[in-house]
Design a protein around this motif. Structure first.
Motif, short mmCIF file in Angstrom:
data_model
loop_
_atom_site.label_atom_id
_atom_site.label_comp_id
_atom_site.label_asym_id
_atom_site.label_seq_id
_atom_site.Cartn_x
_atom_site.Cartn_y
_atom_site.Cartn_z
N LEU A 122 0.85 -1.19 0.00
CA LEU A 122 0.00 0.00 0.00
C LEU A 122 0.89 1.25 0.00
O LEU A 122 1.69 1.43 0.92
N PRO A 123 0.76 2.11 -1.02
CA PRO A 123 1.55 3.35 -1.02
C PRO A 123 1.08 4.28 0.11
O PRO A 123 -0.13 4.49 0.27
N VAL A 124 2.02 4.82 0.88
CA VAL A 124 1.66 5.74 1.95
C VAL A 124 2.57 6.97 1.91
O VAL A 124 3.72 6.91 1.44
N LEU A 125 2.03 8.07 2.42
CA LEU A 125 2.80 9.30 2.61
C LEU A 125 2.81 9.62 4.10
O LEU A 125 1.90 9.24 4.83
N VAL A 126 3.84 10.33 4.50
CA VAL A 126 3.94 10.77 5.89
C VAL A 126 3.39 12.19 5.97
O VAL A 126 3.84 13.09 5.25
N GLU A 127 2.38 12.37 6.82
CA GLU A 127 1.82 13.71 7.02
C GLU A 127 2.71 14.50 7.97
O GLU A 127 3.06 14.02 9.05
N VAL A 128 3.05 15.71 7.54
CA VAL A 128 3.96 16.55 8.33
C VAL A 128 3.20 17.77 8.86
O VAL A 128 2.49 18.46 8.13
N ASN A 129 3.35 18.02 10.13
CA ASN A 129 2.85 19.22 10.80
C ASN A 129 4.04 20.17 10.90
O ASN A 129 4.81 20.13 11.86
N VAL A 130 4.17 21.00 9.84
CA VAL A 130 5.39 21.81 9.69
C VAL A 130 5.60 22.75 10.86
O VAL A 130 6.70 22.94 11.36
N GLY A 131 4.50 23.36 11.32
CA GLY A 131 4.62 24.32 12.41
C GLY A 131 4.80 23.65 13.76
O GLY A 131 5.10 24.32 14.75
N GLY A 142 10.77 16.95 13.58
CA GLY A 142 11.70 16.11 14.35
C GLY A 142 11.29 14.64 14.42
O GLY A 142 12.11 13.78 14.77
N GLU A 143 10.04 14.35 14.09
CA GLU A 143 9.53 12.97 14.16
C GLU A 143 9.56 12.25 12.81
O GLU A 143 9.29 11.04 12.74
N ILE A 144 9.83 12.99 11.73
CA ILE A 144 9.69 12.41 10.38
C ILE A 144 10.56 11.16 10.21
O ILE A 144 10.10 10.13 9.69
N ALA A 145 11.81 11.24 10.65
CA ALA A 145 12.73 10.12 10.42
C ALA A 145 12.21 8.84 11.08
O ALA A 145 12.24 7.75 10.48
N GLU A 146 11.69 8.99 12.29
CA GLU A 146 11.17 7.84 13.03
C GLU A 146 9.96 7.22 12.30
O GLU A 146 9.85 6.00 12.18
N VAL A 147 9.06 8.07 11.80
CA VAL A 147 7.88 7.56 11.10
C VAL A 147 8.29 6.90 9.78
O VAL A 147 7.80 5.82 9.43
#
Ligand SMILES: *Cc1c(COP(=O)(O)O)cnc(C)c1O
Length: 229
Positions: A122-131, A142-147
């Motif tokens: 299943l193709p997935v994207l990581v949602e980022v809360n930039v602010g 700061g959490e992107i790498a872990e996800v």
């Protein structure tokens, strides 16, 4: 105006914005966000050639997908906030999930997709809360790498990119968010690892395309205003 005419207008906006940035319009995909809209509206858009549709609520997706199963090449994109306990419903019906925002959700979605026994990941994207606003959905920068690592550890998931929803009603703020998402993509492996950027809606799709969006998610300009639930 009919839904078909509105779709053509949105495609024209996409084409114009892409060319203005020196991009091929074919590099920007349109997801028609059909949340709260009836099945007939989706059928009308499908008849006009639209294939990718976005839904925000797991239950609504689970009701609509079987009701439109006769439209064999229709593609469901889940673009709403996804709670871990709704992963099962979404794993069954979605073709793309834009909103993976925690390692726990990645693990549960991966588990549910593998149980469902799909032919392809299943193709997935990581949602980022930039602010990094605490009340907003999305992984903080700061959490992107872990996800990402959690997604890559799931054989049933395929990491495809980043997604973001900027604050409404402020094009300058939206541009800052989109530019930051593009920068974050470059920090986390670039286009090779994260080929898709899902950003841009009715009000700001031109800005998003100028910042590199490869998927725009448009509801109101196609289906008209919603009475939000
Ligand atoms: C509702 C929604 C859209 C579509 O927004 P419009 O302004 O109606 O185009 C896109 N993305 C997400 C995540 C949404 O919730």
């Amino acid at each position: 105006m009919s839904i078909g005419e509105r779709l053509a207008e949105v495609q024209a906006r996409i084409g114009q914005a892409a060319r203005a940035s020196g991009r091929d319009p074919a590099t920007v995909r349109l997801v028609a966000v059909s949340k709260t809209k009836p099945l007939e509206a989706i059928r009308e858009a499908y008849a006009a050639g639209q294939r990718a549709f976005g839904e925000n609520y797991a239950q609504e997706l689970a009701a609509k997908a079987p009701a439109l199963a006769d439209l064999a090449d229709l593609e469901w994109h889940f673009v709403g906030h996804l709670q871990v306990n709704k992963a099962k419903l979404v794993a069954r019906h979605a073709h793309v999930v834009h909103t993976v925002d925690s390692a726990a959700l990645a693990r549960e979605l991966g588990r549910r997709v593998s149980v469902a026994g799909r032919a392809a990941p299943l193709p997935v994207l990581v949602e980022v809360n930039v602010g990094g606003e605490p009340q907003k959905a999305g992984a903080t920068p700061g959490e992107i790498a872990e996800v990402m690592t959690a997604v890559q550890a799931q054989p049933a998931l395929a990491l495809r990119g980043l997604m973001s929803v900027p604050p409404a009603g402020d094009l300058a703020a939206a541009r800052r968010v989109f530019e930051t998402v593009a920068t974050l993509r470059n920090l986390h492996g670039g286009q090779r690892v994260l080929p898709e950027l899902s950003m841009g809606m009715t009000a700001d799709l031109e800005v998003a395309i100028a910042c590199g969006a490869t998927i725009v998610r448009v509801g109101t300009a196609i289906f008209g205003p919603r009475s939000e639930i």
